[in-house]
Design a protein around this motif. Structure first.
Motif, PDB file in Angstrom:
ATOM      1  N   LEU A 114      38.860  37.174  42.099  1.00 46.85           N
ATOM      2  CA  LEU A 114      37.974  37.032  43.274  1.00 46.85           C
ATOM      3  C   LEU A 114      38.348  38.010  44.390  1.00 46.85           C
ATOM      4  O   LEU A 114      37.526  38.330  45.239  1.00 46.85           O
ATOM      5  N   ILE A 115      39.626  38.470  44.372  1.00 45.15           N
ATOM      6  CA  ILE A 115      40.041  39.458  45.380  1.00 45.15           C
ATOM      7  C   ILE A 115      39.158  40.690  45.301  1.00 45.15           C
ATOM      8  O   ILE A 115      38.833  41.307  46.304  1.00 45.15           O
ATOM      9  N   TYR A 116      38.775  41.031  44.063  1.00 38.56           N
ATOM     10  CA  TYR A 116      38.034  42.281  43.863  1.00 38.56           C
ATOM     11  C   TYR A 116      36.548  42.034  43.674  1.00 38.56           C
ATOM     12  O   TYR A 116      35.814  42.913  43.249  1.00 38.56           O
ATOM     13  N   SER A 117      36.113  40.806  43.990  1.00 41.70           N
ATOM     14  CA  SER A 117      34.726  40.437  43.764  1.00 41.70           C
ATOM     15  C   SER A 117      33.779  41.105  44.760  1.00 41.70           C
ATOM     16  O   SER A 117      34.147  41.383  45.892  1.00 41.70           O
TER      17      SER A 117
END
Lengths: 414, 237
Positions: free
Chosen positions: B108-111
């Motif tokens: 989700l950090i890179y979402s």
């Protein structure tokens, strides 16, 4: 490519946890930054403290005081300007007194060393100062007991003198010395007043020096004919001090017959000139300090680069994984840049704190005149800006390396 | 779901050309569970890397979930991996200092989804952990978990973004036989819930959980058979 706020919060959290997990290593790495920032902030703190006390002192001097002394032009042969020619003579001072309407007080000052003696003691090499009665106004020194000099002392060439408290102590005179007699160069002088001892001043010399003042007319008779004198003048107010200065310059050029275009053979300077000089000096020292911080930050930065390269290689698999779950090269790059910057900023913070403690320490040194030493806010901001810039600059290459890792290779890394 | 046509991959090492894939055709439909097998050097890793969008083919087309991804930029491929592909690795690849929950939240950090609240992130991660039956271990760190539990955390991370395909590379390679069964049951259950699964393995027992087995040799598809026929063939051989 826009990275989410969540990315930034996680990247900074990760950076902090990395620093904490490797705290010894981080401390050693950031040492360059810490030392650089700490030394610069404390130098700046000391300078700012010095500046405050020096400027306060100059102001207590009075900005409307003007000094005149002989001066040989730098770029001319010395033999064109013999000592006798440039020496200021008493009649020139009287001419200045008559021709400069902006002056409130003016006095020649001549100093020479003689031996003086009381009934109790004899002292050698004491500085005797010859002055006009105007000196009291020009120098603004308090007379504690007895009286000031007056015109009768000067015109009548009376053998009277003023002492300061140190001189009274050294000569073992009674504490109320007015009315006592002392011998100056073998002549008998009557003590007519006691002058306050100078408070410790940066440019006032040693406060414990014995001082002895006699009328100017008497002083020149005790010296050889080529005696040296300087002039202290007081403008009517600080506003007209520039005006007074140019009056002095015009008069001196006129009476010395200096042709237009020829250089002055004297110098007239107001106190603010010294303030400017001090400010120039202070900013020079600040610039040198900035240079030192530049070098130490460079050294610190190389340490940062080294440790970031180590970190990238240790965490190759992690980088591979992050890429596999969707981190773009830009995200990886940003993460490692942030990590380098957080490391540098943490170092900068520790450095600023140490610098601040140093500054507090400086204020506690007795007699160092640094009571006002403090790290100014701009130095704090500058330290952080520099630290962040070092992180950015030296973290760039390792971050680029991390961002370019091939995820397949990275995940296979042992 | 996946359509690969005449895919070739040629590596150049100095003057030498290594033809890792020499024209592979492959079709994977929605909700299939496939085992990919082959000796080392068969091209299976290369194929999996390309299907996982970690690498690009030299020639041929690759269509994933209706989009041709064969010539996308690195940054776009990262986004495709984030949204469409879930990876499970042989050695788990968990971040040692983070809890199971934080490990699962990692993608989700890179979402691309902006403005996800932390509550929503936690909700999704907990849901994923629940699906792998690990809801009671959320705040444990990897060193407090058994091998099977670690692999379940990794699977939860892989399915977090509801990927089009779940790719597992030797997921049981580091596990004993009891744990292998445990993990394969998880894959079977996810498949039953509609997940498309691709497993690279060299163990027939693992392949037996799948519906279809693709065997590669020398950069070409050797056989592509339903699991019963494939296993029968293996017994004869």
């Amino acid at each position: 490519m826009i990275l989410s706020p969540y990315f930034y919060s996680q990247a900074i959290k990760l950076a902090l946890s990395q620093i904490w997990a490797n705290r010894k290593r981080s401390l050693l790495t950031a040492l360059g930054i810490i030392v650089g920032v700490a030394s610069t902030t404390s130098v700046i703190a000391a300078l700012s403290g010095l500046k405050t006390s020096v400027l306060t002192e100059f102001e207590s001097f009075g900005a409307n005081r003007i000094y005149v002394f002989p001066d040989r032009p730098d770029d001319k042969p010395r033999n064109l300007y013999p000592r006798e020619k440039i020496r200021i003579k008493p009649w020139e001072v009287r001419e200045l007194q008559a021709s400069c309407p902006s002056l409130r007080a003016i006095t020649p000052v001549t100093e020479f060393g003689v031996s003086i003696a009381s009934d109790e003691r004899e002292l050698d090499g004491i500085t005797v100062v010859g002055i006009w009665p105007d000196w009291h106004e020009a120098e603004n020194r308090r007379v504690i007991s007895g009286r000031k000099f007056n015109r009768i002392d000067e015109v009548g060439e009376r053998q009277v003198c003023l002492l300061n408290e140190s001189a009274i102590d050294e000569l073992r005179l009674p504490s109320d010395a007015v009315g006592s007699h002392i011998l100056v160069d073998g002549r008998r002088f009557l003590v007519v007043g006691v002058i306050e001892t100078l408070q410790a001043r940066m440019f006032g010399g040693d406060s414990n020096t014995a001082e002895l003042f006699i009328p100017f007319s008497v002083a020149i008779k005790l010296q050889s004919t080529e005696y040296f004198l300087r002039v202290i003048a007081l403008a009517k107010s600080a506003e007209v001090s520039e005006e007074a200065k140019s009056e002095i310059q015009r008069t001196m050029r006129r009476i010395r017959g200096i042709q237009p275009g020829d250089p002055d053979t004297f110098r007239a300077e107001a106190i603010d000139r010294y303030i400017d000089q001090f400010k120039t000096l202070a900013s020079g020292i600040t610039a040198i300090a900035a240079g030192i911080v530049g070098i130490s930050l460079l050294v610190g930065g190389i340490g940062i680069m080294n440790i970031m390269l180590v970190s990238v290689s240790e965490r190759t698999r992690e980088i591979g994984l992050r890429k596999a779950v969707g981190a773009t090269p830009a995200a990886i790059m940003m993460q490692f840049l942030l990590e380098a910057m957080v490391l540098c900023l943490a170092g900068g913070l520790v450095g600023v704190i140490i610098g601040k403690l140093f500054a507090i320490g400086l204020t506690l040194i007795p007699g160092a005149r640094l009571e006002n030493a403090d790290v100014p806010l701009w130095a704090v901001f500058l330290s952080f800006a520099f630290s962040a810039a070092v992180g950015l600059g030296f973290g760039f290459f390792p971050a680029l390396k991390a961002s370019r890792l091939d995820p397949i290779e990275a995940l296979r890394h042992e | 779901m996946i359509r690969v046509r005449q895919m070739k991959k040629i590596y150049r090492v100095g003057e030498e050309e290594i033809r890792a894939l020499r024209g592979v055709d492959l079709h994977v439909g929605k909700n299939e569970m496939i085992a990919v097998m082959g000796a080392s050097g068969s091209g299976k890793s290369t194929l999996m890397n390309i299907i996982g969008c970690l690498d690009k083919p030299t020639e041929g087309s690759y269509e994933l979930d209706g989009h041709d991804v064969s010539q996308m930029s690195e940054a776009s491929l990262a986004l495709v991996r984030n949204e469409k592909i879930g990876f499970v690795f042989q050695s788990f690849e968990l971040l040692a200092r983070q809890t199971a929950l934080e490990n699962v939240e990692l993608p989700l950090i890179y979402s691309r989804e902006a403005g996800l609240t932390s509550r929503e992130r936690t909700r999704r991660a907990l849901h994923a952990l629940n699906r792998v039956r690990l809801a009671d271990r959320v705040s444990h760190r990897p060193n407090q978990l058994s091998g099977g539990q670690k692999q379940r955390v990794a699977i939860a991370r892989a399915i977090l973004n509801k990927p089009a395909i779940l790719m597992a590379d030797e997921p049981t390679g580091n596990l004993d036989s009891v744990t292998t069964t445990e993990i394969m049951e998880i894959f079977r259950q996810l498949h039953a819930e509609g997940q498309t699964v691709l497993i690279v393995t060299h163990e027939n027992e693992v392949a037996a959980y799948c519906q279809r087995v693709i065997r590669l040799r020398d950069g070409l598809v050797l056989s592509d058979l339903p699991v019963a026929q494939d296993q029968a063939g293996q017994v004869i051989a």
